[in-house]
Each structure stands twice: as C-alpha cells, then as structure tokens.
Design a protein around this motif. Structure first.
Motif, PDB file in Angstrom:
ATOM      1  N   HIS A 209       1.009  -1.173   0.041  1.00  0.00           N
ATOM      2  CA  HIS A 209      -0.003  -0.033  -0.005  1.00  0.00           C
ATOM      3  C   HIS A 209       0.968   1.218  -0.087  1.00  0.00           C
ATOM      4  CE1 HIS A 209      -2.720  -3.354   1.445  1.00  0.00           C
ATOM      5  NE2 HIS A 209      -3.805  -2.486   1.007  1.00  0.00           N
ATOM      6  N   ILE A 210       0.460   1.911  -0.870  1.00  0.00           N
ATOM      7  CA  ILE A 210       1.331   3.356  -1.232  1.00  0.00           C
ATOM      8  C   ILE A 210       0.590   4.389  -1.081  1.00  0.00           C
ATOM      9  CG2 ILE A 210       2.753   4.726  -2.758  1.00  0.00           C
ATOM     10  CD1 ILE A 210       4.117   1.774  -3.910  1.00  0.00           C
ATOM     11  N   LEU A 211       1.089   5.349  -0.258  1.00  0.00           N
ATOM     12  CA  LEU A 211       0.608   6.825  -0.382  1.00  0.00           C
ATOM     13  C   LEU A 211       1.624   8.028  -0.957  1.00  0.00           C
ATOM     14  CD1 LEU A 211      -1.185   7.335   3.133  1.00  0.00           C
ATOM     15  CD2 LEU A 211      -2.153   6.269   1.237  1.00  0.00           C
ATOM     16  N   THR A 212       1.096   8.928  -1.873  1.00  0.00           N
ATOM     17  CA  THR A 212       1.740   9.890  -2.369  1.00  0.00           C
ATOM     18  C   THR A 212       1.087  11.042  -1.896  1.00  0.00           C
ATOM     19  OG1 THR A 212       0.597  10.062  -4.586  1.00  0.00           O
ATOM     20  CG2 THR A 212       2.505   8.846  -4.479  1.00  0.00           C
ATOM     21  N   ILE A 213       2.087  12.031  -1.573  1.00  0.00           N
ATOM     22  CA  ILE A 213       1.574  13.311  -0.646  1.00  0.00           C
ATOM     23  C   ILE A 213       2.392  14.557  -1.474  1.00  0.00           C
ATOM     24  CG2 ILE A 213       1.531  14.516   1.296  1.00  0.00           C
ATOM     25  CD1 ILE A 213       1.753  11.657   2.813  1.00  0.00           C
ATOM     26  N   GLY A 214       1.436  15.795  -1.542  1.00  0.00           N
ATOM     27  CA  GLY A 214       2.480  16.957  -2.121  1.00  0.00           C
ATOM     28  C   GLY A 214       1.749  17.869  -2.696  1.00  0.00           C
ATOM     29  N   GLU A 215       2.219  18.738  -3.552  1.00  0.00           N
ATOM     30  CA  GLU A 215       1.901  19.696  -4.442  1.00  0.00           C
ATOM     31  C   GLU A 215       1.222  19.328  -5.765  1.00  0.00           C
ATOM     32  OE1 GLU A 215       5.043  22.303  -4.111  1.00  0.00           O
ATOM     33  OE2 GLU A 215       6.320  21.217  -5.378  1.00  0.00           O
ATOM     34  N   SER A 216       1.272  20.240  -6.527  1.00  0.00           N
ATOM     35  CA  SER A 216       0.685  20.123  -7.903  1.00  0.00           C
ATOM     36  C   SER A 216       1.039  18.990  -8.788  1.00  0.00           C
ATOM     37  CB  SER A 216       0.830  21.400  -8.816  1.00  0.00           C
ATOM     38  OG  SER A 216       2.111  21.689  -8.939  1.00  0.00           O
TER      39      SER A 216
ATOM     40  N   THR B   5      -4.944   2.982   7.570  1.00  0.00           N
ATOM     41  CA  THR B   5      -4.339   2.736   8.737  1.00  0.00           C
ATOM     42  C   THR B   5      -3.108   1.885   8.732  1.00  0.00           C
ATOM     43  OG1 THR B   5      -5.848   0.945   8.864  1.00  0.00           O
ATOM     44  CG2 THR B   5      -6.353   2.701  10.278  1.00  0.00           C
ATOM     45  N   LYS B   6      -2.863   1.321   7.284  1.00  0.00           N
ATOM     46  CA  LYS B   6      -1.817   0.590   6.837  1.00  0.00           C
ATOM     47  C   LYS B   6      -1.153   1.035   5.659  1.00  0.00           C
ATOM     48  CE  LYS B   6      -0.301  -4.096   5.818  1.00  0.00           C
ATOM     49  NZ  LYS B   6       0.393  -3.780   4.666  1.00  0.00           N
ATOM     50  N   VAL B   7       0.013   1.485   5.719  1.00  0.00           N
ATOM     51  CA  VAL B   7       0.741   2.049   4.650  1.00  0.00           C
ATOM     52  C   VAL B   7       2.226   1.482   4.580  1.00  0.00           C
ATOM     53  CG1 VAL B   7       1.700   3.842   3.179  1.00  0.00           C
ATOM     54  CG2 VAL B   7      -0.681   4.131   4.724  1.00  0.00           C
ATOM     55  N   ASP B   8       2.585   0.934   3.371  1.00  0.00           N
ATOM     56  CA  ASP B   8       3.929   0.359   3.427  1.00  0.00           C
ATOM     57  C   ASP B   8       5.044   1.356   2.890  1.00  0.00           C
ATOM     58  OD1 ASP B   8       3.247  -2.437   3.986  1.00  0.00           O
ATOM     59  OD2 ASP B   8       2.176  -2.297   2.340  1.00  0.00           O
ATOM     60  N   ILE B   9       4.798   2.156   2.279  1.00  0.00           N
ATOM     61  CA  ILE B   9       5.467   3.237   1.306  1.00  0.00           C
ATOM     62  C   ILE B   9       4.834   4.709   1.318  1.00  0.00           C
ATOM     63  CG2 ILE B   9       6.701   4.128  -0.602  1.00  0.00           C
ATOM     64  CD1 ILE B   9       7.088   1.141  -1.204  1.00  0.00           C
ATOM     65  N   ILE B  10       5.622   5.548   1.827  1.00  0.00           N
ATOM     66  CA  ILE B  10       4.821   6.985   1.660  1.00  0.00           C
ATOM     67  C   ILE B  10       6.139   7.715   0.862  1.00  0.00           C
ATOM     68  CG2 ILE B  10       4.433   9.304   2.899  1.00  0.00           C
ATOM     69  CD1 ILE B  10       3.520   7.412   5.087  1.00  0.00           C
ATOM     70  N   VAL B  11       5.391   8.493  -0.079  1.00  0.00           N
ATOM     71  CA  VAL B  11       6.288   9.284  -0.917  1.00  0.00           C
ATOM     72  C   VAL B  11       5.670  10.776  -1.229  1.00  0.00           C
ATOM     73  CG1 VAL B  11       7.052   9.781  -3.397  1.00  0.00           C
ATOM     74  CG2 VAL B  11       6.571   7.460  -2.805  1.00  0.00           C
ATOM     75  N   ILE B  12       6.643  11.742  -0.960  1.00  0.00           N
ATOM     76  CA  ILE B  12       6.446  13.096  -0.940  1.00  0.00           C
ATOM     77  C   ILE B  12       7.086  13.893  -1.876  1.00  0.00           C
ATOM     78  CG2 ILE B  12       6.488  15.006   0.677  1.00  0.00           C
ATOM     79  CD1 ILE B  12       6.651  13.257   3.255  1.00  0.00           C
ATOM     80  N   GLY B  13       6.210  14.746  -2.409  1.00  0.00           N
ATOM     81  CA  GLY B  13       6.916  15.433  -3.488  1.00  0.00           C
ATOM     82  C   GLY B  13       6.633  16.974  -3.268  1.00  0.00           C
ATOM     83  N   MET B  14       7.583  17.810  -2.880  1.00  0.00           N
ATOM     84  CA  MET B  14       7.325  19.192  -2.232  1.00  0.00           C
ATOM     85  C   MET B  14       8.455  20.029  -2.779  1.00  0.00           C
ATOM     86  SD  MET B  14       4.364  19.146  -0.915  1.00  0.00           S
ATOM     87  CE  MET B  14       4.509  20.939  -0.111  1.00  0.00           C
ATOM     88  N   GLY B  15       8.477  21.414  -2.477  1.00  0.00           N
ATOM     89  CA  GLY B  15       9.412  22.279  -2.633  1.00  0.00           C
ATOM     90  C   GLY B  15       9.010  23.393  -3.673  1.00  0.00           C
ATOM     91  N   GLY B  16       8.222  23.132  -4.727  1.00  0.00           N
ATOM     92  CA  GLY B  16       8.093  24.242  -5.642  1.00  0.00           C
ATOM     93  C   GLY B  16       7.405  25.480  -5.161  1.00  0.00           C
ATOM     94  N   ASN B  17       6.246  25.199  -4.388  1.00  0.00           N
ATOM     95  CA  ASN B  17       5.294  26.293  -3.793  1.00  0.00           C
ATOM     96  C   ASN B  17       6.171  26.992  -2.621  1.00  0.00           C
ATOM     97  OD1 ASN B  17       3.094  26.295  -5.405  1.00  0.00           O
ATOM     98  ND2 ASN B  17       2.426  24.184  -4.317  1.00  0.00           N
ATOM     99  N   ASP B  18       7.026  26.070  -1.996  1.00  0.00           N
ATOM    100  CA  ASP B  18       7.954  26.945  -0.803  1.00  0.00           C
ATOM    101  C   ASP B  18       8.830  27.783  -1.281  1.00  0.00           C
ATOM    102  OD1 ASP B  18       7.446  25.626   2.003  1.00  0.00           O
ATOM    103  OD2 ASP B  18       6.796  24.092   0.620  1.00  0.00           O
ATOM    104  N   ALA B  19       9.275  27.529  -2.564  1.00  0.00           N
ATOM    105  CA  ALA B  19      10.153  28.344  -3.167  1.00  0.00           C
ATOM    106  C   ALA B  19       9.574  29.675  -3.750  1.00  0.00           C
ATOM    107  CB  ALA B  19      11.087  27.615  -4.398  1.00  0.00           C
ATOM    108  N   PHE B  20       8.388  29.216  -4.424  1.00  0.00           N
ATOM    109  CA  PHE B  20       7.597  30.481  -4.904  1.00  0.00           C
ATOM    110  C   PHE B  20       7.248  31.341  -3.972  1.00  0.00           C
ATOM    111  CE2 PHE B  20       6.358  27.219  -8.383  1.00  0.00           C
ATOM    112  CZ  PHE B  20       7.219  27.435  -9.067  1.00  0.00           C
TER     113      PHE B  20
END
Length: 258
Positions: free
Chosen positions: A54-61, A117-132
C-alpha cells in the motif's frame, strides 16, 4: 550553514529584482493556462503477485497530477506500475495532494484527512510552492520537521521517500529572472533537506538535480525540445511523469526492505 549563507546572499541580490519578479509572475499567471488536478486518486496495479503493498503519495501540484487527465497517467500511477514490477508486489495506491500547497499547508490540511491505517511506502513531492513563496531554509526545515512528525504519528514504521526538487530552472514559461531567483532557492531548499535527513532513520531523499539534458540522454530524447516535458510550460507532461516515476521507482526499490 553554507546554504543559509547562500540564501542570505541571494536575498540581498534579489531584493532589487522583487518588483520585476512580481510583474513577471503576474504576467505568467495570465498567460499560462489553469490546468485541473488529475482525477481518480485511488488505484490498484494487479500483476498477480502473491502479496500486496500500500502506497501513499503526498504533495503539491505535481503529485496532484496537474498536466494529465487521470492519476493512472501521472506520477503516482506510473510509480506504482514500475514499483510493482521491481518489488514483485501488487500495488494499492492513493494520492493526497493539492495544487498550490506548501509543506505547512500539507501538514495542517492534508495529513489529518488521511484515512488509511496500513501503509507500506509514503512518497512526498514538495518544494516548488515553498520556493515560490520565498520560504527561508530555516522555516522550510521547521515545516519539514512538522510534516514528518505528523506523518510518523500515524505511521511510525513506514519509510518515507522525498522526491527530488522540481527543475524550476528548466521551466520554459519562466523568465530568466524568475529562473535565477526561484531556481536557486529551490536548489538551496533541496540541499538543506538532504543535510537534515542525513541523521533520520527510515527517511530518504532522492537528491539528484533534474536537468532535461540528463533525462534526454538517459531516455534517448532531444533536450532541445523542452515542450516534450511540459504540459503548460510549468507542469509536467505525461512523458515527464513517467520518466520521473521510473527514476523514483529505481531509487525507492534500492532502499526498500520488504
């Protein structure tokens, strides 16, 4: 420390450019089409393996799939497909992302909404909006710390993988001034993230700086035709999502212990 110094020097250099940045940014927003986020945030890659992840991806656009119609054609769908083959697992995936969100907003507005409640991998993609938003390295790291803490309260044992930073210096819709100021800042934030995560257990950052020249060389494409890589001059095309996901899948599979 050296990146904080680089940031401070960049602020001093950029101050006279702020009025120009404002008007150029306004003009870009007027000329770049507003694209919707991708549809269908939940999916399953079934290759008839004996077990599932089970994978979650979290982030911006970019994680929200701006630039493609459905998430199965964006970063998360492509990542799940590649990981399924590499890890020999069927993949359940879900996207939690919102266009325009900074790390702080993701922490307060998205993380509390995670239902799993059960996740094996979490992927986060951030950075663009914090730079903007011209976020400082100090605030960026504090926001990253808060994000990690909020995720680990829910999933203390789940590995977290941060994607590499968006290649703002490559965005064809941006002016040279914006590429210089925001492009340098996003690279500083990436360097700060790399240093911060060195001492963290079970958290990984793919720190390669994306360049179209390198991607084109590795994928037998022409880097001179940047339109291949962008849906609107800012957000990725379907091709870019696939290339980016493939590289992240290689990185994740090299670190992941089933």
């Amino acid at each position: 420390m050296k990146y904080s110094l680089k940031y401070n020097l960049g602020v001093v250099t950029s101050l006279p450019l702020l009025p120009l940045l404002y008007f150029q940014g306004k003009n870009i927003r007027k000329n770049v089409p507003t694209l919707p986020e991708a549809k269908e945030t939940i999916g399953f890659v079934n290759n008839n393996f004996s077990s599932d992840l089970h994978i979650l991806t979290i982030g911006e656009s970019t994680i929200a799939g701006v630039g493609v119609d459905y998430h199965k054609n964006g970063f998360t769908g492509a990542l799940a497909t590649k990981l399924s083959t590499k890890l020999q697992k069927n993949i359940h995936w879900r996207v939690y992302a919102r266009s325009g969100y900074t790390v702080a907003k993701v922490t307060t507005k998205i993380i509390p909404k995670i239902e799993e409640t059960k996740v094996d991998i979490i992927v986060i993609g951030m950075g663009g909006n914090d730079a903007f938003t011209l976020n400082s390295p100090k605030k960026w790291l504090k926001d990253i710390e808060n994000l990690i803490n909020s995720i680990q309260k829910k999933f203390p044992e789940t590995p977290i993988y941060f994607t590499n930073m968006p290649p703002i210096k490559e965005f064809p819709a941006f002016t040279k001034t914006i590429k210089f100021v925001i492009g340098n800042l996003v690279e500083i934030l990436g360097s700060e993230l790399k240093n911060y995560l060195k001492s963290k257990k079970n958290i990984f950052y793919y720190d390669e700086v994306i360049t179209l020249k390198n991607w084109s060389s590795r994928n037998n494409l022409s880097h001179k035709n940047s339109s291949l890589y962008f849906s609107d001059g800012v957000h990725p095309s379907e091709l870019t999502y696939k290339i980016w996901a493939k590289e992240m899948a290689i990185f994740i599979s090299s670190k992941f212990k089933a």
